[in-house]
Design a protein around this motif. Sequence first.
Motif, PDB file in Angstrom:
ATOM      1  N   ALA A  32      59.968  45.228   3.155  1.00  0.00           N
ATOM      2  CA  ALA A  32      60.873  45.512   2.670  1.00  0.00           C
ATOM      3  C   ALA A  32      62.037  45.791   3.119  1.00  0.00           C
ATOM      4  O   ALA A  32      63.154  45.201   3.137  1.00  0.00           O
ATOM      5  CB  ALA A  32      61.174  47.015   1.995  1.00  0.00           C
ATOM      6  N   PHE A  86      60.612  49.269  -5.060  1.00  0.00           N
ATOM      7  CA  PHE A  86      59.118  47.918  -4.873  1.00  0.00           C
ATOM      8  C   PHE A  86      57.884  47.249  -6.166  1.00  0.00           C
ATOM      9  O   PHE A  86      58.428  48.225  -6.730  1.00  0.00           O
ATOM     10  CB  PHE A  86      58.160  48.433  -3.933  1.00  0.00           C
ATOM     11  CG  PHE A  86      58.674  48.630  -2.415  1.00  0.00           C
ATOM     12  CD1 PHE A  86      60.161  48.639  -2.807  1.00  0.00           C
ATOM     13  CD2 PHE A  86      57.739  49.199  -1.380  1.00  0.00           C
ATOM     14  CE1 PHE A  86      60.525  49.012  -1.345  1.00  0.00           C
ATOM     15  CE2 PHE A  86      58.331  49.319  -0.146  1.00  0.00           C
ATOM     16  CZ  PHE A  86      59.925  49.619  -0.024  1.00  0.00           C
ATOM     17  N   GLU A  93      56.517  48.021   4.174  1.00  0.00           N
ATOM     18  CA  GLU A  93      57.675  48.680   4.105  1.00  0.00           C
ATOM     19  C   GLU A  93      58.412  47.866   5.392  1.00  0.00           C
ATOM     20  O   GLU A  93      59.316  47.920   5.356  1.00  0.00           O
ATOM     21  CB  GLU A  93      57.445  50.242   4.597  1.00  0.00           C
ATOM     22  CG  GLU A  93      56.701  51.390   3.363  1.00  0.00           C
ATOM     23  CD  GLU A  93      56.999  52.393   3.748  1.00  0.00           C
ATOM     24  OE1 GLU A  93      56.797  53.134   5.202  1.00  0.00           O
ATOM     25  OE2 GLU A  93      56.561  53.096   2.400  1.00  0.00           O
ATOM     26  N   GLU A 140      65.611  43.549   2.916  1.00  0.00           N
ATOM     27  CA  GLU A 140      66.987  44.515   2.688  1.00  0.00           C
ATOM     28  C   GLU A 140      68.229  44.186   4.634  1.00  0.00           C
ATOM     29  O   GLU A 140      69.368  44.089   3.836  1.00  0.00           O
ATOM     30  CB  GLU A 140      67.010  46.083   2.900  1.00  0.00           C
ATOM     31  CG  GLU A 140      66.033  46.429   1.597  1.00  0.00           C
ATOM     32  CD  GLU A 140      65.737  48.186   2.020  1.00  0.00           C
ATOM     33  OE1 GLU A 140      65.652  49.054   1.073  1.00  0.00           O
ATOM     34  OE2 GLU A 140      65.287  48.583   2.841  1.00  0.00           O
ATOM     35  N   ARG A 200      60.400  41.145  -5.320  1.00  0.00           N
ATOM     36  CA  ARG A 200      59.292  41.502  -5.253  1.00  0.00           C
ATOM     37  C   ARG A 200      58.251  41.045  -3.822  1.00  0.00           C
ATOM     38  O   ARG A 200      58.931  40.168  -3.486  1.00  0.00           O
ATOM     39  CB  ARG A 200      58.495  40.708  -6.733  1.00  0.00           C
ATOM     40  CG  ARG A 200      58.084  39.709  -6.460  1.00  0.00           C
ATOM     41  CD  ARG A 200      57.289  39.475  -8.221  1.00  0.00           C
ATOM     42  NE  ARG A 200      57.463  38.255  -8.495  1.00  0.00           N
ATOM     43  CZ  ARG A 200      56.605  37.914  -9.447  1.00  0.00           C
ATOM     44  NH1 ARG A 200      55.518  38.728 -10.198  1.00  0.00           N
ATOM     45  NH2 ARG A 200      55.895  36.165  -9.944  1.00  0.00           N
ATOM     46  N   ILE A 201      57.420  41.515  -3.423  1.00  0.00           N
ATOM     47  CA  ILE A 201      56.359  41.363  -2.324  1.00  0.00           C
ATOM     48  C   ILE A 201      54.695  40.762  -2.642  1.00  0.00           C
ATOM     49  O   ILE A 201      53.877  41.670  -3.547  1.00  0.00           O
ATOM     50  CB  ILE A 201      56.601  42.259  -1.806  1.00  0.00           C
ATOM     51  CG1 ILE A 201      57.661  42.464  -1.299  1.00  0.00           C
ATOM     52  CG2 ILE A 201      56.110  42.520  -0.067  1.00  0.00           C
ATOM     53  CD1 ILE A 201      57.774  44.291  -0.245  1.00  0.00           C
ATOM     54  N   LEU A 229      64.630  44.565  -4.773  1.00  0.00           N
ATOM     55  CA  LEU A 229      64.483  44.248  -3.804  1.00  0.00           C
ATOM     56  C   LEU A 229      63.438  42.728  -4.572  1.00  0.00           C
ATOM     57  O   LEU A 229      63.302  43.190  -6.057  1.00  0.00           O
ATOM     58  CB  LEU A 229      63.607  44.998  -3.195  1.00  0.00           C
ATOM     59  CG  LEU A 229      64.194  45.710  -1.922  1.00  0.00           C
ATOM     60  CD1 LEU A 229      62.883  46.664  -1.310  1.00  0.00           C
ATOM     61  CD2 LEU A 229      64.762  44.725  -0.760  1.00  0.00           C
TER      62      LEU A 229
END
Length: 345
Positions: free
Chosen positions: A319, A34, A316, A323, A5-6, A3
Amino acid sequence: MSLPRIAIDAMGGDEGVRTMIEGAALARRRHDRFKFLLVGDGTRIKAALETHPGMSGASEILHCDDVVAGDELPSRALRRAKTTSMGLAVDAVKRGEAGAAVSAGNTGALMAMSKLALRTMPGLDRPALAALLPTLGDNDVVMLDLGANRECDARNLVQFAVMGAAYSRIVTGRERPRVRLLNIGTEENKGTEDIQAAYDQLRAADNLAMNFEGYTEADKINRGECDVVVCDGFSGNIALKAIEGAARFVTDLLRQAFTSSIRSKVGFLVSRPATELLKHHLDPNNHNGAVFLGLNGVVVKSHGSANAKGVANAVEVAARLLEDDITNRIANDLGKIDTQGFNGK
């Protein structure tokens, strides 16, 4: 699956750095793919990371000293978007250095910075703040707008319905979520002219990925009878605060009742499984993570008082939206509005 990054605004929220890092670490323990860009005071972030060794290899720190205050005017905070932890987290999404941003800071400032940096999606008049609320049914309900727009016309409400349905399809798995407009009654002649116009347009739509079911009243929001509740931000924010207040009232009332006497304490032990279930449903941390829908990027607002579990849930949410490519889903659905010819009049 990897994914983007956050970006985490590590300085936001009532508890600050420790809770934000702990929440991110909890999310990563659940999902080891993550990765994070942690924005804020580098010294404090490094100290918090010492108790979460698994985070070091999955995180980069972007140091800054400036922080948006919880009571700061959005217009003032906006002038410091390039120097604050909140502004830099959102800017990382704009620059492509992060896929999403999460902040527990000042809601108005976060919305202002996000709109300036990411801009509203083509074909959309205004973004909206959406959140998941618990219900008595099998589904959580998506509710929007919760405060980003005080006044909305019919076109805004129709667009909110489309965005809410796209979000609901991700979290519920329903191909055609059940959508209702919040109103003061369920009869067709109830409500303002804009609500009635939105009703007519949504009822006439035959190419939108939703089942429009008319109106709902505020006392039915948590019944599980629909998947999306649409309203203007003024009404939505009042309804949300009333729901949160009622939940706290019930929790405090039960606490007082079960501690009022020896007999009550014995009764609490007998009924503990039921009260624990109630506590789970009423705990806002289990549904933390409001989303600014309609921007060219993903921004998630964590509640300021969220604990580590709440922050993890907000991460979450971000994320999951990455997704499932929420931005493209909304763009495709907004295109169907244009072919329907809605003009909001």
